[in-house]
Design a protein around this motif. Sequence first.
Motif, PDB file in Angstrom:
ATOM      1  N   MET A 179       0.716  -1.408  -0.125  1.00 25.65           N
ATOM      2  CA  MET A 179       0.055  -0.298  -0.056  1.00 25.65           C
ATOM      3  C   MET A 179       0.836   1.221  -0.415  1.00 25.65           C
ATOM      4  O   MET A 179       1.784   1.393   0.050  1.00 25.65           O
ATOM      5  CB  MET A 179      -0.663   0.073   1.168  1.00 25.65           C
ATOM      6  N   SER A 180       0.493   2.400  -0.338  1.00 24.58           N
ATOM      7  CA  SER A 180       1.073   3.472  -0.028  1.00 24.58           C
ATOM      8  C   SER A 180       0.777   3.934   1.162  1.00 24.58           C
ATOM      9  O   SER A 180       0.227   3.876   2.032  1.00 24.58           O
ATOM     10  CB  SER A 180       0.079   4.537  -1.606  1.00 24.58           C
ATOM     11  N   ASP A 181       2.158   5.043   1.299  1.00 27.87           N
ATOM     12  CA  ASP A 181       2.228   5.300   2.756  1.00 27.87           C
ATOM     13  C   ASP A 181       1.318   6.151   2.987  1.00 27.87           C
ATOM     14  O   ASP A 181       0.652   6.286   4.455  1.00 27.87           O
ATOM     15  CB  ASP A 181       3.181   6.008   2.759  1.00 27.87           C
ATOM     16  N   LYS A 182       0.230   6.672   2.311  1.00 29.69           N
ATOM     17  CA  LYS A 182      -0.740   8.335   2.907  1.00 29.69           C
ATOM     18  C   LYS A 182      -2.164   7.339   2.051  1.00 29.69           C
ATOM     19  O   LYS A 182      -3.037   6.690   1.064  1.00 29.69           O
ATOM     20  CB  LYS A 182      -0.372   9.136   1.050  1.00 29.69           C
ATOM     21  N   GLN A 183      -2.527   6.847   3.312  1.00 28.45           N
ATOM     22  CA  GLN A 183      -3.423   5.675   3.274  1.00 28.45           C
ATOM     23  C   GLN A 183      -4.897   6.814   2.942  1.00 28.45           C
ATOM     24  O   GLN A 183      -6.264   6.515   3.860  1.00 28.45           O
ATOM     25  CB  GLN A 183      -3.709   4.991   3.931  1.00 28.45           C
ATOM     26  N   THR A 184      -4.937   8.423   2.573  1.00 31.25           N
ATOM     27  CA  THR A 184      -6.424   8.442   2.897  1.00 31.25           C
ATOM     28  C   THR A 184      -6.768   8.385   1.799  1.00 31.25           C
ATOM     29  O   THR A 184      -7.191   8.393   0.116  1.00 31.25           O
ATOM     30  CB  THR A 184      -5.858  10.737   2.276  1.00 31.25           C
ATOM     31  N   VAL A 185      -8.589   8.369   1.937  1.00 34.42           N
ATOM     32  CA  VAL A 185      -9.554   7.607   0.873  1.00 34.42           C
ATOM     33  C   VAL A 185     -10.433   9.508   0.853  1.00 34.42           C
ATOM     34  O   VAL A 185     -10.814  10.292   1.887  1.00 34.42           O
ATOM     35  CB  VAL A 185      -9.910   7.126   1.993  1.00 34.42           C
ATOM     36  N   HIS A 186     -10.472   9.076  -0.423  1.00 34.54           N
ATOM     37  CA  HIS A 186     -10.620  10.958  -0.744  1.00 34.54           C
ATOM     38  C   HIS A 186     -12.181  10.469  -1.023  1.00 34.54           C
ATOM     39  O   HIS A 186     -12.992   9.402  -1.789  1.00 34.54           O
ATOM     40  CB  HIS A 186     -10.582  11.194  -1.917  1.00 34.54           C
ATOM     41  N   SER A 187     -13.200  11.690  -1.202  1.00 35.21           N
ATOM     42  CA  SER A 187     -14.734  11.996  -1.066  1.00 35.21           C
ATOM     43  C   SER A 187     -14.696  11.889  -3.175  1.00 35.21           C
ATOM     44  O   SER A 187     -14.233  12.623  -3.593  1.00 35.21           O
ATOM     45  CB  SER A 187     -14.966  12.748  -0.754  1.00 35.21           C
ATOM     46  N   TRP A 188     -15.698  10.957  -3.658  1.00 27.86           N
ATOM     47  CA  TRP A 188     -15.760  11.041  -5.005  1.00 27.86           C
ATOM     48  C   TRP A 188     -16.404  12.830  -5.610  1.00 27.86           C
ATOM     49  O   TRP A 188     -16.430  12.580  -6.711  1.00 27.86           O
ATOM     50  CB  TRP A 188     -17.048   9.736  -5.748  1.00 27.86           C
ATOM     51  N   GLU A 189     -17.105  12.819  -4.167  1.00 24.00           N
ATOM     52  CA  GLU A 189     -17.688  14.130  -4.313  1.00 24.00           C
ATOM     53  C   GLU A 189     -16.670  15.401  -4.759  1.00 24.00           C
ATOM     54  O   GLU A 189     -16.999  16.914  -4.393  1.00 24.00           O
ATOM     55  CB  GLU A 189     -18.697  14.848  -3.457  1.00 24.00           C
ATOM     56  N   ASN A 190     -15.339  14.896  -3.956  1.00 20.25           N
ATOM     57  CA  ASN A 190     -14.061  16.478  -3.528  1.00 20.25           C
ATOM     58  C   ASN A 190     -12.853  15.570  -4.513  1.00 20.25           C
ATOM     59  O   ASN A 190     -12.207  15.329  -2.982  1.00 20.25           O
ATOM     60  CB  ASN A 190     -14.208  16.621  -2.471  1.00 20.25           C
ATOM     61  N   VAL A 191     -12.354  16.230  -5.335  1.00 22.01           N
ATOM     62  CA  VAL A 191     -11.445  15.358  -5.967  1.00 22.01           C
ATOM     63  C   VAL A 191     -10.525  15.742  -7.228  1.00 22.01           C
ATOM     64  O   VAL A 191     -12.256  15.739  -8.274  1.00 22.01           O
ATOM     65  CB  VAL A 191     -11.984  13.340  -5.642  1.00 22.01           C
ATOM     66  N   THR A 192      -9.659  15.594  -7.679  1.00 21.14           N
ATOM     67  CA  THR A 192      -9.094  16.299  -8.742  1.00 21.14           C
ATOM     68  C   THR A 192      -9.414  14.469  -9.304  1.00 21.14           C
ATOM     69  O   THR A 192      -8.627  13.877  -8.887  1.00 21.14           O
ATOM     70  CB  THR A 192      -8.363  16.719  -9.124  1.00 21.14           C
ATOM     71  N   TYR A 193      -9.952  14.136 -10.821  1.00 20.34           N
ATOM     72  CA  TYR A 193     -10.173  12.705 -11.525  1.00 20.34           C
ATOM     73  C   TYR A 193      -9.969  12.779 -12.313  1.00 20.34           C
ATOM     74  O   TYR A 193      -9.698  11.102 -13.244  1.00 20.34           O
ATOM     75  CB  TYR A 193     -11.684  12.483 -11.025  1.00 20.34           C
ATOM     76  N   ALA A 194      -8.918  13.188 -12.864  1.00 17.10           N
ATOM     77  CA  ALA A 194      -8.746  13.110 -14.367  1.00 17.10           C
ATOM     78  C   ALA A 194      -7.973  14.675 -15.004  1.00 17.10           C
ATOM     79  O   ALA A 194      -8.105  15.758 -14.729  1.00 17.10           O
ATOM     80  CB  ALA A 194     -10.000  12.921 -15.653  1.00 17.10           C
ATOM     81  N   ALA A 195      -7.037  14.141 -15.459  1.00 14.34           N
ATOM     82  CA  ALA A 195      -6.169  15.199 -16.635  1.00 14.34           C
ATOM     83  C   ALA A 195      -5.414  14.775 -17.682  1.00 14.34           C
ATOM     84  O   ALA A 195      -5.607  13.492 -18.427  1.00 14.34           O
ATOM     85  CB  ALA A 195      -5.152  15.545 -15.656  1.00 14.34           C
TER      86      ALA A 195
END
Length: 602
Positions: A179-195
């Motif tokens: 796993m990544s060291d940063k185990q933050t779970v993001h909400s689908w309603e508040n995230v940059t999701y594609a570029a």
Amino acid sequence: MDSSEQWRKRKRILRHSYSSHSQLYFLTVRSLVLCLSFLIFLCLLSYTISFNSSDFRPLLVVSRLSNSAKSIQDLHKLLLPLKVENWVLFPDDVLLLVTGGRNNGFLKKGIAELECVYYSKSVLENAIVDKQNVLSVDEYDEFRSIVRCPIPSVNYSTAVNLRWHGENEILREENGLWMSDKQTVHSWENVTYAAILDGETVVLFVKGLNLRPARKSDPGQFSCHFGLGNWETDGRYMLRTKAMVAAQEVVRCSLPRSIRDNPDKVSGIQVTIGVAPHVHARGHERVLLPSVAKIFDTKSEGKRKGEGKYELCACTMVWNQAFALREWIMYHAWLGVERWFIYDNNSDDGIDEVVRELDLEDYNVTRHVWPWIKTQEAGFSHCALRAKHECNWVSFMDVDEFFYLPYSTPRHQRFRELGYAGQNSLRTLVTNFSSSSNTIAEIRTSCHSFGPSGLNSPPAQGVTVGYTCRLQSPERHKSIIRPDALDTTLLNVVHHFHLRKGFRYLNLPESTAVLNHYKYQVWEVFRSKFYRRVATYVADWQQNQNEGSRDRAPGLGTEAIEPPDWRLKFCEVWDTGLRDFVLSNLADCSTGVLPWERSSSR
């Protein structure tokens, strides 16, 4: 020198020569054996690993391999380890973005071998408190795959882990999963999701900006931040540029000069949006949104070679509509559509297999996994960017919408004599606009909405033949656009896009073309619309909002309960034009069987 001395000298020379040749022979044989052994090792290894894959990366050398026989799967686990980089919490599941394991589709095939593991929020140590089967596995982009896990119980952490079935060990470096060291779970309603890369700019797709629909927003409140170097370790965004334009869920920024100067290094760079915390914030004050976005370069996709762009392409977004795809694609291919972009919004009905079969049948279909819910407008903007380098024109429509050209254009006297257009007529139509006008960049077509037409079950020959009764007046329109003429904001309201200055749209008369929208089908098909609407700014039908809107079914409430007279609703005009057209042109002359019937029966 006497003869005995000459003979002794000759023997010494011969002995030395023999010794040299013997050593050379030994070295040659030894080298040959080593080379053959190495080649045999490579052959055995290539049986399980494709060295031609662009996704292959040298990985850890693991010393824990026992001398006992390991299965091919065990070798994959060690040589193609998985790493969970990000978590996103959705209403129905937890989405894990995972790197590794994509060689030969190993991760996709390994769904039965993985399980989701959960931890208690109140326990400090990493003790597993529950486990469940993985819901699905899919390839996402050129960097990562998607694993979906069930929503954990309320007392469990949403930072779900993975492990192989039948093993006690979880994702750790030494067993090929971590796993990544940063185990933050993001909400689908508040995230940059594609570029996605577009020339010397990058276009970001973002949830949580809450910008007003159908209009441009002030870009001054936004900035783009780029993660370089050892970003995974320090988590810092090293470079920043100002936003150029912003609208709805899309923000466009210029690339930093150091990235522009190294175009081959752009793909895969982590990026996010910075937002001014308040109206009077200073220029450098920004709150960074959580991000799972990595820059995607469309040049990495396969392109048509040597023949220029396709004249006409089609893009759609679907959820569990595999049953409708064959008829829709085969029919429009007959009308001249050459390339298909299918944005799959979390289907679980085997649509990937249908797309694969159609592509093998030379229908030129690609499926793009798009897990982001309530993002149809942004998804269409994303598709327009992907299509810009491949297509002159792109039709944006749903898989229950079918073009019907009664007479085509006045130039086609032969079609008018037949009473309907012929093969490739839709492509011919847009080609005529390409050659006759440099300013028309959007062709709008009126939609007629069809009802159940008295049926209680889905029509066996498809929607174009089975549904023949509709509402009298058209509802809205759908568009075919030139992707190179769109406004830089990529602003759209699903039905049409905003164009750059100097370009205009054209409304086609119904005598030239209409779009048959099989919107109100038999109840067992129609009720799926209650699950969730894909458009960002359209209320779901379970919500008590905008009940009189044309986005809803007139007279239908917020519950998926079939009205007693459903099969007779939305029937004001009997219209068999497209049915007659399909049966006359696409059905087998001897059997009357349609192409999609033959395909579905195989």
